[in-house]
Design a protein around this motif. Structure first.
Motif, PDB file in Angstrom:
ATOM      1  N   THR A  44       0.834  -1.198   0.000  1.00  7.63           N
ATOM      2  CA  THR A  44       0.000   0.000   0.000  1.00  7.63           C
ATOM      3  C   THR A  44       0.868   1.247   0.000  1.00  7.63           C
ATOM      4  N   ASP A  45       1.887   1.252   0.829  1.00  8.62           N
ATOM      5  CA  ASP A  45       2.826   2.368   0.911  1.00  8.62           C
ATOM      6  C   ASP A  45       3.579   2.542  -0.412  1.00  8.62           C
ATOM      7  N   ILE A  46       4.054   1.451  -0.980  1.00  6.89           N
ATOM      8  CA  ILE A  46       4.824   1.503  -2.229  1.00  6.89           C
ATOM      9  C   ILE A  46       3.990   2.100  -3.355  1.00  6.89           C
ATOM     10  N   LEU A  47       2.757   1.628  -3.524  1.00  8.25           N
ATOM     11  CA  LEU A  47       1.905   2.117  -4.606  1.00  8.25           C
ATOM     12  C   LEU A  47       1.524   3.579  -4.396  1.00  8.25           C
ATOM     13  N   ALA A  48       1.285   3.973  -3.154  1.00  3.07           N
ATOM     14  CA  ALA A  48       0.944   5.365  -2.874  1.00  3.07           C
ATOM     15  C   ALA A  48       2.072   6.295  -3.298  1.00  3.07           C
ATOM     16  N   ARG A  49       3.296   5.883  -3.050  1.00  4.62           N
ATOM     17  CA  ARG A  49       4.444   6.734  -3.384  1.00  4.62           C
ATOM     18  C   ARG A  49       4.695   6.794  -4.887  1.00  4.62           C
ATOM     19  N   VAL A  50       4.337   5.736  -5.599  1.00  2.54           N
ATOM     20  CA  VAL A  50       4.420   5.789  -7.060  1.00  2.54           C
ATOM     21  C   VAL A  50       3.469   6.858  -7.599  1.00  2.54           C
ATOM     22  N   LEU A  51       2.252   6.918  -7.069  1.00  7.00           N
ATOM     23  CA  LEU A  51       1.290   7.938  -7.489  1.00  7.00           C
ATOM     24  C   LEU A  51       1.751   9.337  -7.093  1.00  7.00           C
ATOM     25  N   ALA A 117     -16.731   7.666  -0.691  1.00  7.20           N
ATOM     26  CA  ALA A 117     -17.017   7.858  -2.111  1.00  7.20           C
ATOM     27  C   ALA A 117     -15.883   7.208  -2.899  1.00  7.20           C
ATOM     28  N   PRO A 118     -16.152   6.176  -3.684  1.00  8.35           N
ATOM     29  CA  PRO A 118     -15.096   5.565  -4.483  1.00  8.35           C
ATOM     30  C   PRO A 118     -14.526   6.565  -5.485  1.00  8.35           C
ATOM     31  N   VAL A 119     -13.212   6.534  -5.663  1.00  6.86           N
ATOM     32  CA  VAL A 119     -12.545   7.379  -6.652  1.00  6.86           C
ATOM     33  C   VAL A 119     -12.110   6.530  -7.839  1.00  6.86           C
ATOM     34  N   THR A 120     -11.198   5.608  -7.627  1.00  9.36           N
ATOM     35  CA  THR A 120     -10.777   4.711  -8.705  1.00  9.36           C
ATOM     36  C   THR A 120      -9.965   3.552  -8.155  1.00  9.36           C
ATOM     37  N   LEU A 121     -10.030   2.446  -8.843  1.00  9.07           N
ATOM     38  CA  LEU A 121      -9.128   1.333  -8.582  1.00  9.07           C
ATOM     39  C   LEU A 121      -7.732   1.740  -9.046  1.00  9.07           C
ATOM     40  N   VAL A 122      -6.703   1.260  -8.351  1.00 11.74           N
ATOM     41  CA  VAL A 122      -5.315   1.581  -8.695  1.00 11.74           C
ATOM     42  C   VAL A 122      -4.585   0.362  -9.238  1.00 11.74           C
ATOM     43  N   ALA A 123      -4.701  -0.776  -8.551  1.00 13.07           N
ATOM     44  CA  ALA A 123      -3.951  -1.951  -8.979  1.00 13.07           C
ATOM     45  C   ALA A 123      -4.566  -3.213  -8.404  1.00 13.07           C
ATOM     46  N   ASN A 124      -4.395  -4.297  -9.124  1.00 12.90           N
ATOM     47  CA  ASN A 124      -4.677  -5.641  -8.619  1.00 12.90           C
ATOM     48  C   ASN A 124      -3.347  -6.330  -8.373  1.00 12.90           C
ATOM     49  N   VAL A 125      -3.263  -7.036  -7.273  1.00 14.56           N
ATOM     50  CA  VAL A 125      -1.988  -7.626  -6.874  1.00 14.56           C
ATOM     51  C   VAL A 125      -2.197  -9.060  -6.402  1.00 14.56           C
ATOM     52  N   MET A 277      -2.050   7.067 -13.962  1.00 19.31           N
ATOM     53  CA  MET A 277      -1.828   5.617 -14.098  1.00 19.31           C
ATOM     54  C   MET A 277      -1.695   5.180 -15.554  1.00 19.31           C
ATOM     55  N   ALA A 278      -1.988   6.090 -16.483  1.00 17.17           N
ATOM     56  CA  ALA A 278      -1.782   5.781 -17.893  1.00 17.17           C
ATOM     57  C   ALA A 278      -0.373   6.130 -18.364  1.00 17.17           C
ATOM     58  N   ILE A 279       0.401   6.816 -17.524  1.00 14.55           N
ATOM     59  CA  ILE A 279       1.776   7.170 -17.881  1.00 14.55           C
ATOM     60  C   ILE A 279       2.587   5.875 -18.012  1.00 14.55           C
ATOM     61  N   PRO A 280       3.249   5.651 -19.131  1.00 11.94           N
ATOM     62  CA  PRO A 280       3.977   4.381 -19.332  1.00 11.94           C
ATOM     63  C   PRO A 280       4.962   4.052 -18.218  1.00 11.94           C
ATOM     64  N   SER A 281       5.688   5.042 -17.706  1.00 14.59           N
ATOM     65  CA  SER A 281       6.665   4.757 -16.656  1.00 14.59           C
ATOM     66  C   SER A 281       5.994   4.330 -15.357  1.00 14.59           C
ATOM     67  N   VAL A 282       4.791   4.869 -15.088  1.00 17.04           N
ATOM     68  CA  VAL A 282       4.042   4.463 -13.888  1.00 17.04           C
ATOM     69  C   VAL A 282       3.579   3.023 -14.029  1.00 17.04           C
ATOM     70  N   ARG A 283       3.021   2.708 -15.181  1.00 21.09           N
ATOM     71  CA  ARG A 283       2.562   1.344 -15.417  1.00 21.09           C
ATOM     72  C   ARG A 283       3.729   0.356 -15.349  1.00 21.09           C
ATOM     73  N   ASP A 288       6.801  -3.909 -12.681  1.00 26.10           N
ATOM     74  CA  ASP A 288       8.085  -4.396 -12.160  1.00 26.10           C
ATOM     75  C   ASP A 288       7.960  -4.835 -10.710  1.00 26.10           C
ATOM     76  N   LEU A 289       7.067  -4.188  -9.983  1.00 23.45           N
ATOM     77  CA  LEU A 289       6.845  -4.531  -8.579  1.00 23.45           C
ATOM     78  C   LEU A 289       5.949  -5.760  -8.411  1.00 23.45           C
ATOM     79  N   GLY A 290       5.330  -6.199  -9.508  1.00 21.52           N
ATOM     80  CA  GLY A 290       4.433  -7.342  -9.422  1.00 21.52           C
ATOM     81  C   GLY A 290       2.977  -6.978  -9.334  1.00 21.52           C
ATOM     82  N   ALA A 291       2.669  -5.676  -9.467  1.00 22.90           N
ATOM     83  CA  ALA A 291       1.278  -5.218  -9.462  1.00 22.90           C
ATOM     84  C   ALA A 291       0.778  -5.104 -10.889  1.00 22.90           C
TER      85      ALA A 291
END
Length: 324
Positions: A44-51, A117-125, A277-283, A288-291
């Motif tokens: 959770t911490d890792i993905l938050a910092r990527v965003l 209030a839901p905003v968006t899904l970020v990742a499935n892991v 999340m559509a930025i290629p480097s973010v994806r 690479d992290l397995g998400a």
């Protein structure tokens, strides 16, 4: 139709319209706080910092990652439920905070559906089944055999009660009869340290949190918990393939705001995060992290939360899990 369903139905055409204009007053006017309700170093911490790395370029304000661990993620999540609903306080939610907590905690200080209030899904892991290399098992079949031969001799750690790293193990126990013992931690980081030290023998850890330890040889991977193989570990079988038909668990990570957040703000947040999340480097970073990167409109996330509440409530009841 519930109030939340009504709001989401009204939001759908707005999010689907490419020409919608969101005005400056709908944007955050000060730094946005993203609460991570778990200890540092976990997925959770890792993905938050990527965003967070790309948030200011999109919104004009920094995204501050605020770690608020405790009680299986419910402490920090409750704080967001009570925050001012202006779009400047969000939470990175997981199945532990939004799909299992209501069934686990009789005095939960928030409702995972009504109060957000839901905003968006970020990742499935996927979760990955990992053992200390000194445990003499190299497959799921051998793990089951060892646990049956010596009931109670294998302890598995988790990020905390109610996390998918916990319930993956309980589902495994129910489906195989393997008498493994759950040891809850305050976050995956501490559990991974004890796993490598041999204090516990097993984890059903989120793939991003464990993959580097596997690559470095500090842990041995047996399988992934998802219904299909993970892109990051294509040679690793699923638990179902490895001898437990029908087994399947995927962790998900998603953004939520307080329930009364204005609709235009939710639209802006959804659009902005989906662009990040559509930025290629973010994806690529997430992969690479397995998400597996994911996004979507709020109503899709709302359906996921409702379905997951139904599923995990049944598992919790069958496993007779109780948290006081």
């Amino acid at each position: 139709m519930t109030r939340r369903a009504f709001l989401l139905s009204g939001l759908t055409p707005l999010l689907a319209s490419p020409g919608i204009t969101v005005h400056a007053q709908d944007l955050p006017s000060r730094p946005v706080r993203l609460v991570v309700p778990y200890a540092p170093g976990g997925t959770t911490d890792i993905l938050a910092r990527v965003l967070a790395e790309h948030f200011q370029a999109e919104f004009g304000q920094p995204l501050v990652v605020d770690l608020r661990p405790g009680a299986g993620g419910t402490v920090g999540t409750a704080q967001v439920a009570q925050a001012v609903p202006d779009g400047t306080t969000l939470v990175m939610g997981t199945p532990g905070t939004h799909a299992t907590a209501k069934a686990l905690y009789p005095n939960l200080p928030y409702d995972p559906i009504r109060d957000f209030a839901p905003v968006t899904l970020v990742a499935n892991v996927p979760n990955i089944v990992v053992v200390n290399p000194n445990l003499p098992v190299r497959s799921i079949a051998e793990l089951i055999a060892a646990a049956r031969a010596r009931p109670g001799s294998i302890n598995y750690g988790s990020a905390g009660n109610g996390a998918t790293t916990h319930l993956s193990g309980e589902l495994f126990r129910l489906m195989t009869g393997a008498q493994i013992i759950h040891i809850p931690y305050r976050g995956s980081g501490a559990a991974l340290i004890d796993l490598q030290a041999g204090q516990i023998q097993l984890m059903f850890e989120n793939l991003p949190g464990a993959i580097q330890h596997v690559r470095d040889g500090r842990l041995r991977a047996l399988a992934v918990t998802s219904p299909t193989r993970a892109k990051a570990t294509p040679d690793l079988p699923t638990v179902a393939e490895a001898g437990v038909p029908g087994y399947g668990v995927v962790s998900w990570f998603a953004l939520f705001a307080p329930a009364a957040t204005p609709e235009p703000v939710l639209v802006r947040l959804n659009q902005g995060f989906r662009r990040i999340m559509a930025i290629p480097s973010v994806r690529q970073r997430m992969e690479d992290l397995g998400a597996e990167p994911a996004d979507g409109p709020p109503e899709q996330l709302a359906r996921l939360v409702a379905d997951e509440n139904t599923r995990w409530t049944r598992v919790i009841q069958d496993a007779q899990i109780r948290i006081q």
